[in-house]
Design an enzyme around this catalytic site. Structure first.
Site, PDB file in Angstrom:
ATOM      1  CG  ASP A  53     -22.757 -30.359 -63.060  1.00 33.10           C
ATOM      2  OD1 ASP A  53     -23.252 -31.199 -62.288  1.00 33.10           O
ATOM      3  OD2 ASP A  53     -22.155 -29.339 -62.672  1.00 33.10           O
ATOM      4  CE1 TYR A 111     -13.908 -31.838 -62.408  1.00 33.24           C
ATOM      5  CE2 TYR A 111     -12.122 -31.651 -60.822  1.00 33.24           C
ATOM      6  CZ  TYR A 111     -13.303 -32.225 -61.232  1.00 33.24           C
ATOM      7  OH  TYR A 111     -13.873 -33.199 -60.469  1.00 33.24           O
TER       8      TYR A 111
END
Length: 151
Positions: A53, A111
């Site tokens: 993103d 992540y």
């Protein structure tokens, strides 16, 4: 035909994410423009292992591209980094088997989410942490993180 595997790091602060967008700069766009410059204007798609993103950073994102050109991985590494902005770096270039695909050949992804709990945000960490001002139950947060492992 040859397949080249790239390991990429970037600070995504100034980008719309990985994927090319019609109205904002992206990581994929900069990589593909650099590659086109190296190949005399030939445009080749660079496929990332996943999309990020806007504002998201990566330490070791994998990508690949295929071309009929025979390229030296060492020279390609230097050339990419000579053309890319300072906040995007190709860390490694490898020759990969033709069947390699950065999305479908991935075996894992990792992540990291960074939270900053102090009242006043550290200016050196502001781009890399989420500033949380309300009281958080850390034991509940720790318990919730177990739901993400292996997901």
């Amino acid at each position: 035909m040859h397949c080249y595997k790239l390991t990429i790091a970037y600070d995504g602060t100034h980008y719309s994410g990985w994927q090319i967008q019609p109205n904002a700069p992206s990581i994929q766009q900069h990589l593909q423009e650099a590659l086109a410059s190296l190949l005399g204007g030939e445009h080749i798609a660079i496929i990332g292992s996943g999309r990020t993103d806007a504002g998201v950073h990566a330490l070791n994102q994998i990508a690949h591209f295929k071309t009929a050109h025979t390229l030296s991985p060492n020279r390609l590494l230097l050339a990419f980094n000579g053309l890319l902005p300072n906040d995007i770096r190709v860390k490694k270039v490898e020759i990969a088997p033709l069947q390699f695909h950065s999305q479908y050949s991935a075996t894992s992804k990792e992540y990291h989410y960074h939270l900053f709990f102090e009242r006043v945000m550290d200016p050196f960490r502001r781009l890399y942490c989420w500033h949380v001002l309300r009281k958080i139950d850390l034991s509940l947060l720790k318990e919730a993180t177990t739901l993400f492992i292996g997901a």
